[in-house]
Scaffold this motif. Structure first.
Motif, PDB file in Angstrom:
ATOM      1  N   LEU A  94       0.826  -1.200   0.000  1.00  0.00           N
ATOM      2  CA  LEU A  94       0.000   0.000   0.000  1.00  0.00           C
ATOM      3  C   LEU A  94       0.867   1.259   0.000  1.00  0.00           C
ATOM      4  O   LEU A  94       0.574   2.228  -0.732  1.00  0.00           O
ATOM      5  N   ILE A  95       1.924   1.271   0.817  1.00  0.00           N
ATOM      6  CA  ILE A  95       2.817   2.441   0.846  1.00  0.00           C
ATOM      7  C   ILE A  95       3.439   2.679  -0.524  1.00  0.00           C
ATOM      8  O   ILE A  95       3.508   3.825  -1.007  1.00  0.00           O
ATOM      9  N   PHE A  96       3.887   1.616  -1.163  1.00  0.00           N
ATOM     10  CA  PHE A  96       4.496   1.734  -2.489  1.00  0.00           C
ATOM     11  C   PHE A  96       3.464   2.193  -3.518  1.00  0.00           C
ATOM     12  O   PHE A  96       3.768   3.006  -4.394  1.00  0.00           O
ATOM     13  N   TYR A  97       2.239   1.695  -3.390  1.00  0.00           N
ATOM     14  CA  TYR A  97       1.163   2.091  -4.307  1.00  0.00           C
ATOM     15  C   TYR A  97       0.832   3.575  -4.148  1.00  0.00           C
ATOM     16  O   TYR A  97       0.726   4.312  -5.140  1.00  0.00           O
ATOM     17  N   VAL A  98       0.684   4.026  -2.906  1.00  0.00           N
ATOM     18  CA  VAL A  98       0.366   5.431  -2.648  1.00  0.00           C
ATOM     19  C   VAL A  98       1.475   6.352  -3.144  1.00  0.00           C
ATOM     20  O   VAL A  98       1.219   7.446  -3.661  1.00  0.00           O
ATOM     21  N   SER A  99       2.716   5.897  -3.020  1.00  0.00           N
ATOM     22  CA  SER A  99       3.866   6.740  -3.355  1.00  0.00           C
ATOM     23  C   SER A  99       4.172   6.776  -4.845  1.00  0.00           C
ATOM     24  O   SER A  99       4.602   7.817  -5.366  1.00  0.00           O
ATOM     25  N   TYR A 100       3.936   5.659  -5.560  1.00  0.00           N
ATOM     26  CA  TYR A 100       4.404   5.580  -6.940  1.00  0.00           C
ATOM     27  C   TYR A 100       3.369   5.107  -7.964  1.00  0.00           C
ATOM     28  O   TYR A 100       3.501   5.401  -9.153  1.00  0.00           O
ATOM     29  N   LEU A 101       2.377   4.361  -7.544  1.00  0.00           N
ATOM     30  CA  LEU A 101       1.510   3.692  -8.517  1.00  0.00           C
ATOM     31  C   LEU A 101       0.066   4.175  -8.501  1.00  0.00           C
ATOM     32  O   LEU A 101      -0.771   3.614  -9.204  1.00  0.00           O
ATOM     33  N   TYR A 102      -0.217   5.195  -7.705  1.00  0.00           N
ATOM     34  CA  TYR A 102      -1.605   5.661  -7.557  1.00  0.00           C
ATOM     35  C   TYR A 102      -2.208   6.082  -8.903  1.00  0.00           C
ATOM     36  O   TYR A 102      -3.387   5.849  -9.168  1.00  0.00           O
ATOM     37  N   ALA A 103      -1.386   6.717  -9.742  1.00  0.00           N
ATOM     38  CA  ALA A 103      -1.885   7.214 -11.032  1.00  0.00           C
ATOM     39  C   ALA A 103      -1.426   6.349 -12.206  1.00  0.00           C
ATOM     40  O   ALA A 103      -1.447   6.801 -13.353  1.00  0.00           O
ATOM     41  N   PHE A 104      -1.020   5.125 -11.918  1.00  0.00           N
ATOM     42  CA  PHE A 104      -0.489   4.266 -12.987  1.00  0.00           C
ATOM     43  C   PHE A 104      -1.604   3.456 -13.629  1.00  0.00           C
ATOM     44  O   PHE A 104      -2.044   2.431 -13.102  1.00  0.00           O
ATOM     45  N   GLY A 105      -2.098   3.918 -14.751  1.00  0.00           N
ATOM     46  CA  GLY A 105      -3.045   3.156 -15.555  1.00  0.00           C
ATOM     47  C   GLY A 105      -4.325   2.767 -14.848  1.00  0.00           C
ATOM     48  O   GLY A 105      -4.871   1.693 -15.105  1.00  0.00           O
ATOM     49  N   GLY A 106      -4.810   3.615 -13.944  1.00  0.00           N
ATOM     50  CA  GLY A 106      -6.056   3.300 -13.254  1.00  0.00           C
ATOM     51  C   GLY A 106      -5.925   2.078 -12.369  1.00  0.00           C
ATOM     52  O   GLY A 106      -5.143   2.048 -11.418  1.00  0.00           O
ATOM     53  N   VAL A 107      -6.673   1.036 -12.707  1.00  0.00           N
ATOM     54  CA  VAL A 107      -6.685  -0.173 -11.886  1.00  0.00           C
ATOM     55  C   VAL A 107      -5.410  -0.990 -12.059  1.00  0.00           C
ATOM     56  O   VAL A 107      -5.131  -1.880 -11.257  1.00  0.00           O
ATOM     57  N   LEU A 108      -4.606  -0.672 -13.071  1.00  0.00           N
ATOM     58  CA  LEU A 108      -3.395  -1.450 -13.333  1.00  0.00           C
ATOM     59  C   LEU A 108      -2.414  -1.379 -12.164  1.00  0.00           C
ATOM     60  O   LEU A 108      -1.783  -2.376 -11.802  1.00  0.00           O
ATOM     61  N   GLY A 109      -2.279  -0.200 -11.572  1.00  0.00           N
ATOM     62  CA  GLY A 109      -1.390  -0.065 -10.417  1.00  0.00           C
ATOM     63  C   GLY A 109      -1.831  -0.938  -9.258  1.00  0.00           C
ATOM     64  O   GLY A 109      -1.000  -1.556  -8.584  1.00  0.00           O
TER      65      GLY A 109
END
Length: 247
Positions: A94-109
């Motif tokens: 979750l921390i990695f998602y919030v920091s880097y992947l939140y805006a990556f391709g919608g649901v793809l992140g």
């Protein structure tokens, strides 16, 4: 007579402290994971990352305490794995998602991080079923979780695509058959003191020069040690033998 017999059967012996102590330490790991999750939810990611490192300390100590007190148990092993899923799987994801992947391709992140967590759970399930001695098969989930959150601690700005590849690769390493060195059972009786002092001097040097990026350097070295073929447990062992971790 039947009532007396039933009462005797209902009386349970108290759980000895040697079995309670390791599980209390494991509970500390879960507590750190949950508190880190709350901090990440409120976007306090750096304090959340620090709690993951505290959870790693608890994860290291529960096994040591269990072995020193003779409190190894199947329950402790299962409980430890559940704690690892939370503290080094879900929360770092979750921390990695919030920091880097939140805006990556919608649901793809979200799917990328889900893959990472799933691989961590599969790796722990395999570890519990296949009680192999010696080195770890696949990247241990604590190292994987610490590696991901170390990017956040270091302040490195990763492009979303690179972060997605990183999380996917780490997940794949966890379920791989690559051998990783096991240092958990090294002690004063079987450790090479000279090599340990050399390693400590390297750690101090890296910490001085890299500062907040030093944790990323340490975890990256361990992550790469598997594919490269460096066995840290064997290298630090006095006789060059593999060590085991049965908890």
């Amino acid at each position: 007579m039947y009532e007396k017999f039933s009462r005797k059967r209902m009386i349970k012996k108290p759980i000895p402290f040697r079995r309670l102590a390791p599980n209390m330490i494991t509970s500390g790991s879960i507590l750190c994971g949950v508190m880190s999750l709350v901090l990440a939810f409120h976007r306090h990611v750096v304090p959340a990352v620090w709690l993951i490192f505290v959870a790693a300390f608890f994860d290291l100590m529960d096994g040591k305490v269990a072995r020193s007190l003779g409190g190894d148990s199947a329950f402790g092993m299962e409980f430890d794995s559940l704690a690892d899923v939370v503290s080094f799987g879900v929360v770092p994801g979750l921390i990695f998602y919030v920091s880097y992947l939140y805006a990556f391709g919608g649901v793809l992140g979200a799917l990328v991080i889900s893959f990472y967590v799933l691989c961590g759970a599969l790796r722990l399930a395999r570890f519990n079923v296949v009680h192999s001695s010696g080195n770890f098969q696949g990247l241990p989930i604590p190292a994987a979780g610490l590696f991901l959150v170390s990017f956040v601690m270091s302040g490195i700005a990763l492009p979303s695509s690179v972060a997605a590849i990183m999380a996917t690769t780490i997940g794949a390493l966890m379920i791989s058959s690559i051998s990783y060195g096991n240092i958990k059972q090294l002690n004063k009786n079987n450790i090479n003191v000279l090599r340990l002092l050399f390693l400590i001097s390297c750690v101090v040097t890296i910490s001085v020069f890299l500062r907040e990026k030093s944790a990323l350097a340490y975890t990256m070295i361990y992550v790469l040690s598997g594919p490269i073929g460096i066995d840290w447990g064997k290298w630090l062992s006095l006789k060059g033998n593999e060590v085991t971790d049965n908890r």
